[in-house]
Motif scaffolding. Structure first.
Motif, PDB file in Angstrom:
ATOM      1  N   VAL A  86     -18.878  12.175 -18.302  1.00 16.86           N
ATOM      2  CA  VAL A  86     -17.587  11.277 -18.313  1.00 16.86           C
ATOM      3  C   VAL A  86     -16.851  11.990 -18.740  1.00 16.86           C
ATOM      4  CG1 VAL A  86     -16.950   9.439 -20.040  1.00 16.86           C
ATOM      5  CG2 VAL A  86     -19.135   9.088 -18.713  1.00 16.86           C
ATOM      6  N   THR A  87     -15.385  12.405 -18.009  1.00 20.67           N
ATOM      7  CA  THR A  87     -14.086  13.179 -18.678  1.00 20.67           C
ATOM      8  C   THR A  87     -13.459  12.405 -18.986  1.00 20.67           C
ATOM      9  OG1 THR A  87     -13.386  13.107 -16.546  1.00 20.67           O
ATOM     10  CG2 THR A  87     -14.898  15.306 -17.597  1.00 20.67           C
ATOM     11  N   GLY A  88     -13.264  10.806 -18.906  1.00 19.70           N
ATOM     12  CA  GLY A  88     -12.247   9.643 -19.650  1.00 19.70           C
ATOM     13  C   GLY A  88     -12.722   9.034 -19.504  1.00 19.70           C
ATOM     14  N   LEU A 108     -13.511   4.307 -16.275  1.00 20.95           N
ATOM     15  CA  LEU A 108     -14.589   6.131 -16.609  1.00 20.95           C
ATOM     16  C   LEU A 108     -13.621   7.113 -15.344  1.00 20.95           C
ATOM     17  CD1 LEU A 108     -18.569   5.502 -17.458  1.00 20.95           C
ATOM     18  CD2 LEU A 108     -16.479   4.887 -18.697  1.00 20.95           C
ATOM     19  N   GLU A 109     -13.766   7.838 -15.562  1.00 21.59           N
ATOM     20  CA  GLU A 109     -14.205   9.250 -15.426  1.00 21.59           C
ATOM     21  C   GLU A 109     -14.729   9.713 -15.027  1.00 21.59           C
ATOM     22  OE1 GLU A 109     -11.341  13.368 -14.955  1.00 21.59           O
ATOM     23  OE2 GLU A 109     -10.461  11.633 -14.144  1.00 21.59           O
ATOM     24  N   LEU A 110     -15.442  10.027 -13.937  1.00 22.00           N
ATOM     25  CA  LEU A 110     -16.363  10.360 -13.201  1.00 22.00           C
ATOM     26  C   LEU A 110     -16.210  11.899 -12.857  1.00 22.00           C
ATOM     27  CD1 LEU A 110     -19.402   7.890 -12.555  1.00 22.00           C
ATOM     28  CD2 LEU A 110     -18.868   9.023 -15.273  1.00 22.00           C
ATOM     29  N   LEU A 121     -16.784  -0.320 -14.804  1.00 19.37           N
ATOM     30  CA  LEU A 121     -17.337  -1.304 -15.395  1.00 19.37           C
ATOM     31  C   LEU A 121     -16.915  -2.554 -15.661  1.00 19.37           C
ATOM     32  CD1 LEU A 121     -18.962   1.001 -18.277  1.00 19.37           C
ATOM     33  CD2 LEU A 121     -19.558   0.787 -16.613  1.00 19.37           C
ATOM     34  N   TRP A 122     -17.406  -3.560 -15.979  1.00 16.41           N
ATOM     35  CA  TRP A 122     -17.024  -4.985 -15.949  1.00 16.41           C
ATOM     36  C   TRP A 122     -17.306  -5.885 -16.960  1.00 16.41           C
ATOM     37  CZ3 TRP A 122     -12.587  -6.113 -12.784  1.00 16.41           C
ATOM     38  CH2 TRP A 122     -12.064  -5.937 -11.617  1.00 16.41           C
ATOM     39  N   ASN A 151      -6.338   2.185  -3.914  1.00 13.90           N
ATOM     40  CA  ASN A 151      -4.898   2.208  -4.527  1.00 13.90           C
ATOM     41  C   ASN A 151      -5.784   4.022  -4.925  1.00 13.90           C
ATOM     42  OD1 ASN A 151      -3.736   0.456  -2.921  1.00 13.90           O
ATOM     43  ND2 ASN A 151      -3.099  -0.249  -4.521  1.00 13.90           N
ATOM     44  N   PHE A 152      -6.578   3.788  -5.948  1.00 10.09           N
ATOM     45  CA  PHE A 152      -6.334   4.825  -6.956  1.00 10.09           C
ATOM     46  C   PHE A 152      -7.601   5.986  -5.780  1.00 10.09           C
ATOM     47  CE2 PHE A 152      -5.829   1.259  -9.324  1.00 10.09           C
ATOM     48  CZ  PHE A 152      -4.688   1.304 -10.675  1.00 10.09           C
ATOM     49  N   GLY A 153      -7.560   6.024  -5.048  1.00 10.03           N
ATOM     50  CA  GLY A 153      -8.808   6.780  -4.945  1.00 10.03           C
ATOM     51  C   GLY A 153     -10.000   5.948  -4.303  1.00 10.03           C
ATOM     52  N   LEU A 154     -11.439   7.141  -4.445  1.00  6.54           N
ATOM     53  CA  LEU A 154     -12.503   6.024  -4.802  1.00  6.54           C
ATOM     54  C   LEU A 154     -13.253   5.638  -5.102  1.00  6.54           C
ATOM     55  CD1 LEU A 154     -14.758   9.120  -2.522  1.00  6.54           C
ATOM     56  CD2 LEU A 154     -13.792   6.961  -1.723  1.00  6.54           C
ATOM     57  N   ASP A 155     -13.610   4.121  -5.930  1.00 11.84           N
ATOM     58  CA  ASP A 155     -13.754   4.114  -7.059  1.00 11.84           C
ATOM     59  C   ASP A 155     -15.423   3.870  -6.593  1.00 11.84           C
ATOM     60  OD1 ASP A 155     -11.675   3.452  -8.272  1.00 11.84           O
ATOM     61  OD2 ASP A 155     -11.827   1.321  -8.192  1.00 11.84           O
ATOM     62  N   VAL A 156     -16.641   3.389  -7.906  1.00 11.97           N
ATOM     63  CA  VAL A 156     -17.487   3.741  -7.459  1.00 11.97           C
ATOM     64  C   VAL A 156     -17.677   2.479  -8.858  1.00 11.97           C
ATOM     65  CG1 VAL A 156     -19.729   4.413  -7.826  1.00 11.97           C
ATOM     66  CG2 VAL A 156     -17.533   6.181  -6.938  1.00 11.97           C
ATOM     67  N   GLY A 157     -18.771   1.152  -7.732  1.00 11.63           N
ATOM     68  CA  GLY A 157     -19.111   0.328  -8.948  1.00 11.63           C
ATOM     69  C   GLY A 157     -20.885   0.569  -9.151  1.00 11.63           C
ATOM     70  N   ARG A 158     -21.237  -0.097 -10.562  1.00 12.13           N
ATOM     71  CA  ARG A 158     -23.269  -0.396 -10.047  1.00 12.13           C
ATOM     72  C   ARG A 158     -23.410  -1.564  -9.177  1.00 12.13           C
ATOM     73  NH1 ARG A 158     -25.236  -4.391 -12.585  1.00 12.13           N
ATOM     74  NH2 ARG A 158     -24.174  -5.888 -14.099  1.00 12.13           N
ATOM     75  N   GLY A 159     -22.417  -1.625  -8.374  1.00 12.91           N
ATOM     76  CA  GLY A 159     -22.888  -3.606  -8.242  1.00 12.91           C
ATOM     77  C   GLY A 159     -24.290  -4.387  -8.081  1.00 12.91           C
ATOM     78  N   ARG A 160     -24.454  -5.068  -7.464  1.00 14.45           N
ATOM     79  CA  ARG A 160     -25.505  -6.210  -7.864  1.00 14.45           C
ATOM     80  C   ARG A 160     -26.704  -5.829  -8.483  1.00 14.45           C
ATOM     81  NH1 ARG A 160     -26.829 -12.040  -4.674  1.00 14.45           N
ATOM     82  NH2 ARG A 160     -27.998 -12.287  -6.078  1.00 14.45           N
TER      83      ARG A 160
END
Length: 169
Positions: A86-88, A108-110, A121-122, A151-160
């Motif tokens: 985590v860098t941000g 988070l910026e990973l 994170l939601w 619009n910010f590039g690639l987003d990663v989310g944890r999903g269900r």
């Protein structure tokens, strides 16, 4: 077994060549690994097969059985496991959804050795930030997560079924 059927076990050396032993071979000899696998099988009342027990042994020795994608290799629409730092962390943002329910979000910026991405994170997961479980400098494993382009590039989310596991700072 049925009448006339024979049981043929794999030689011990074939089982040890599993990819799971490869993850801990610097920590233990093959015979010790096999003894631990057999002990786990017995501990679980013989409900586990060799591979499932081997995964447990690997995890007990602090290693992960998951394979991790490099951030540079992520593509929209894929599911992935990541291991990154985590860098941000953005400030927590509260909002109201269209249906009137409240929501919270934090990004988070990973970063790994290949690049960086944003991890979202939601709602209840925002508590990981508020409780100090995730801080800049933490190493995290994002397991069973989805990738989408924004619009910010690639987003990663944890999903269900995904999860974010904090390894440490």
């Amino acid at each position: 077994m049925y009448a006339g059927q024979t049981f043929c076990a794999l030689p011990r050396s074939a089982a040890v060549r599993s990819p799971f032993y490869e993850k801990v071979k610097d920590l233990m000899e093959a015979e010790a690994f096999e003894r631990e696998v057999e002990a786990v099988i017995q501990e679980w009342g013989a409900l586990l097969d060799h591979d499932a027990a081997a995964m447990i042994v690997v995890e007990r020795h602090g290693r992960s059985v998951a394979s991790f994608a490099r951030i540079a290799d992520l593509e929209e629409g894929m599911e992935a496991n990541l291991r990154a730092s985590v860098t941000g962390i953005t400030p927590v943002r509260s909002f109201t959804r269209q249906d009137g329910t409240p929501g919270r979000v934090v990004n988070l910026e990973l970063r790994d050795d290949s690049g960086f991405c944003r991890f979202v994170l939601w709602d209840e997961d925002v508590g990981l930030i508020e409780r100090g479980k995730v801080v800049v400098g933490s190493t995290v494993r994002a397991l069973d997560c989805y990738v989408k382009r924004t619009n910010f590039g690639l987003d990663v989310g944890r999903g269900r079924f995904g999860t974010l596991v904090v390894e440490g700072v």
